[in-house]
Every structure is written in C-alpha cells, then in structure tokens.
Design a protein around this motif. Structure first.
Motif, PDB file in Angstrom:
ATOM      1  N   ILE A  27       0.834  -1.204   0.000  1.00 51.56           N
ATOM      2  CA  ILE A  27       0.000   0.000   0.000  1.00 51.56           C
ATOM      3  C   ILE A  27       0.869   1.254   0.000  1.00 51.56           C
ATOM      4  N   ILE A  28       1.853   1.288   0.875  1.00 48.35           N
ATOM      5  CA  ILE A  28       2.707   2.476   0.986  1.00 48.35           C
ATOM      6  C   ILE A  28       3.573   2.646  -0.259  1.00 48.35           C
ATOM      7  N   ASP A  29       4.117   1.544  -0.784  1.00 54.01           N
ATOM      8  CA  ASP A  29       4.950   1.632  -1.990  1.00 54.01           C
ATOM      9  C   ASP A  29       4.157   2.164  -3.174  1.00 54.01           C
ATOM     10  N   PHE A  30       2.940   1.644  -3.380  1.00 57.56           N
ATOM     11  CA  PHE A  30       2.111   2.138  -4.485  1.00 57.56           C
ATOM     12  C   PHE A  30       1.800   3.624  -4.278  1.00 57.56           C
ATOM     13  N   ALA A  31       1.384   3.971  -3.081  1.00 58.97           N
ATOM     14  CA  ALA A  31       1.019   5.367  -2.793  1.00 58.97           C
ATOM     15  C   ALA A  31       2.209   6.302  -2.975  1.00 58.97           C
ATOM     16  N   THR A  32       3.375   5.884  -2.547  1.00 57.26           N
ATOM     17  CA  THR A  32       4.570   6.722  -2.689  1.00 57.26           C
ATOM     18  C   THR A  32       4.807   7.078  -4.153  1.00 57.26           C
ATOM     19  N   ASP A  33       4.636   6.095  -5.027  1.00 57.06           N
ATOM     20  CA  ASP A  33       4.880   6.321  -6.457  1.00 57.06           C
ATOM     21  C   ASP A  33       3.724   6.988  -7.185  1.00 57.06           C
ATOM     22  N   TRP A  34       2.465   6.688  -6.801  1.00 60.62           N
ATOM     23  CA  TRP A  34       1.342   7.040  -7.666  1.00 60.62           C
ATOM     24  C   TRP A  34       0.219   7.840  -7.022  1.00 60.62           C
ATOM     25  N   ASP A  35       0.035   7.772  -5.734  1.00 61.41           N
ATOM     26  CA  ASP A  35      -1.091   8.470  -5.093  1.00 61.41           C
ATOM     27  C   ASP A  35      -0.702   8.843  -3.667  1.00 61.41           C
ATOM     28  N   PRO A  36       0.225   9.813  -3.524  1.00 59.62           N
ATOM     29  CA  PRO A  36       0.804  10.095  -2.210  1.00 59.62           C
ATOM     30  C   PRO A  36      -0.082  10.932  -1.281  1.00 59.62           C
ATOM     31  N   GLN A  37      -1.347  10.566  -1.185  1.00 59.29           N
ATOM     32  CA  GLN A  37      -2.220  11.215  -0.219  1.00 59.29           C
ATOM     33  C   GLN A  37      -1.928  10.626   1.167  1.00 59.29           C
ATOM     34  N   PRO A  38      -2.027  11.451   2.213  1.00 56.53           N
ATOM     35  CA  PRO A  38      -1.615  11.016   3.559  1.00 56.53           C
ATOM     36  C   PRO A  38      -2.253   9.714   4.038  1.00 56.53           C
ATOM     37  N   MET A  39      -3.541   9.475   3.757  1.00 58.49           N
ATOM     38  CA  MET A  39      -4.215   8.269   4.261  1.00 58.49           C
ATOM     39  C   MET A  39      -3.716   6.990   3.603  1.00 58.49           C
ATOM     40  N   HIS A  40      -2.942   7.142   2.501  1.00 55.41           N
ATOM     41  CA  HIS A  40      -2.350   5.981   1.827  1.00 55.41           C
ATOM     42  C   HIS A  40      -0.900   5.767   2.241  1.00 55.41           C
ATOM     43  N   LEU A  41      -0.345   6.704   3.004  1.00 61.45           N
ATOM     44  CA  LEU A  41       1.077   6.649   3.362  1.00 61.45           C
ATOM     45  C   LEU A  41       1.349   6.413   4.838  1.00 61.45           C
ATOM     46  N   ASP A  42       0.376   6.735   5.691  1.00 64.12           N
ATOM     47  CA  ASP A  42       0.653   6.779   7.118  1.00 64.12           C
ATOM     48  C   ASP A  42      -0.579   6.368   7.914  1.00 64.12           C
ATOM     49  N   GLU A  43      -0.402   5.447   8.862  1.00 63.87           N
ATOM     50  CA  GLU A  43      -1.506   4.950   9.685  1.00 63.87           C
ATOM     51  C   GLU A  43      -2.184   6.079  10.460  1.00 63.87           C
ATOM     52  N   GLU A  44      -1.399   6.962  11.066  1.00 62.82           N
ATOM     53  CA  GLU A  44      -1.991   8.051  11.865  1.00 62.82           C
ATOM     54  C   GLU A  44      -2.784   9.012  10.987  1.00 62.82           C
TER      55      GLU A  44
END
Length: 154
Positions: A27-44
């Motif tokens: 989830i984090i790897d995909f988000a980092t590359d393609w959809d870096p919205q906070p809810m896709h990068l970080d649990e908090e």
C-alpha cells in the motif's frame, strides 16, 4: 495461458480468476509512487481521515485487478483491447492484510457490427476481501477476436 476467444464467454458465467494478499508495504509503496495522499502513506493520517486507518488507493485496487485479469485470463487470449471502462466503484477501503479474490460475471456478449471478426464481452468485475465484502466493482467491455478469425490469422 488462457487461450480464450470470444466464444468462450457466455452471458451469466461467473468466474473467480485471481487471488492476492496486500501488505502494508504494498500500500505504501504504491502510494509513494502514484497516489501520495496522507491516508495511503501513514496509519496516523489514515486514522485522522474518514477512512479510519491506512488504506490503499482506489487506483491501487484497479491496478491489482488489471494484473489479476492479465494473469487470470487475458494473457494468451484473443483479447483485442477495450474501448474503455464504463464505471469503477470503490465500495470499501483496501486495508493492509486484505486477502482479495477477483471474479467476473459476463453480462453480455455480441459480435461487433463493424468488425465481425471481433466480439465484445461486457464484464462486471468484483474485488472481494477475506470477509466476503465487495470492495470494488468495475464495469468494462473487452474485445476478443472470434475463434475462427484468430485461427485463420495463425
């Protein structure tokens, strides 16, 4: 390899074609590359959102489905592409640890009026989690060469 042609898809068919487990790193790897919205990068950040925790991007779900389609039945078939996707619905969040099953239902199948060697199969795709919940649907026609046309071209 599936070797499926237009004639192999019958309206009403329901077929499971792929299974995959999604990790937090996925989830984090995909988000980092393609959809870096906070809810896709970080649990908090996810907990602070309306989603209540880390969630995969909807586009991640679409990519997982596309990979599943390729591995499950498109590669080796007579697929001739798609005129587009009619509708995608993200119904529930994609969560770390989700075990996904992908299936299709053939909604209709018809020969192309302008290209009789091609048939158009209208699919409803579903991505279902380990709890039996449908988390995404996609309505998508795909073009396939008809068997006699495909064999003639071999």
């Amino acid at each position: 390899m599936s070797n499926k042609a237009f004639e192999d898809f019958t309206p009403g068919d329901v077929v499971e074609f792929h299974h995959v487990t999604v990790t937090e790193d996925d989830i984090i790897d995909f988000a980092t590359d393609w959809d870096p919205q906070p809810m896709h990068l970080d649990e908090e950040a996810g907990k602070a959102s309306i989603l209540g925790g880390l969630t995969g991007s909807g586009w991640h779900m679409v990519c997982l489905l596309m990979r599943g389609m390729c591995d499950g039945f498109l590669l080796g078939s007579t697929s001739a592409g798609s005129p587009g996707v009619n509708e995608i619905r993200w119904l529930k969040p994609l969560r770390p640890g989700d075990e996904l099953t992908m299936r299709y239902e053939v909604m209709s199948a018809r020969t192309s009026k302008s290209r009789p060697g091609i048939g158009i199969v209208h699919f409803k795709f579903e991505t279902i989690n380990q709890n039996g919940e449908t988390i995404m649907t996609m309505d998508n026609p795909i073009m396939f060469r008809r068997r006699e046309t495909a064999e003639a071209g071999s």
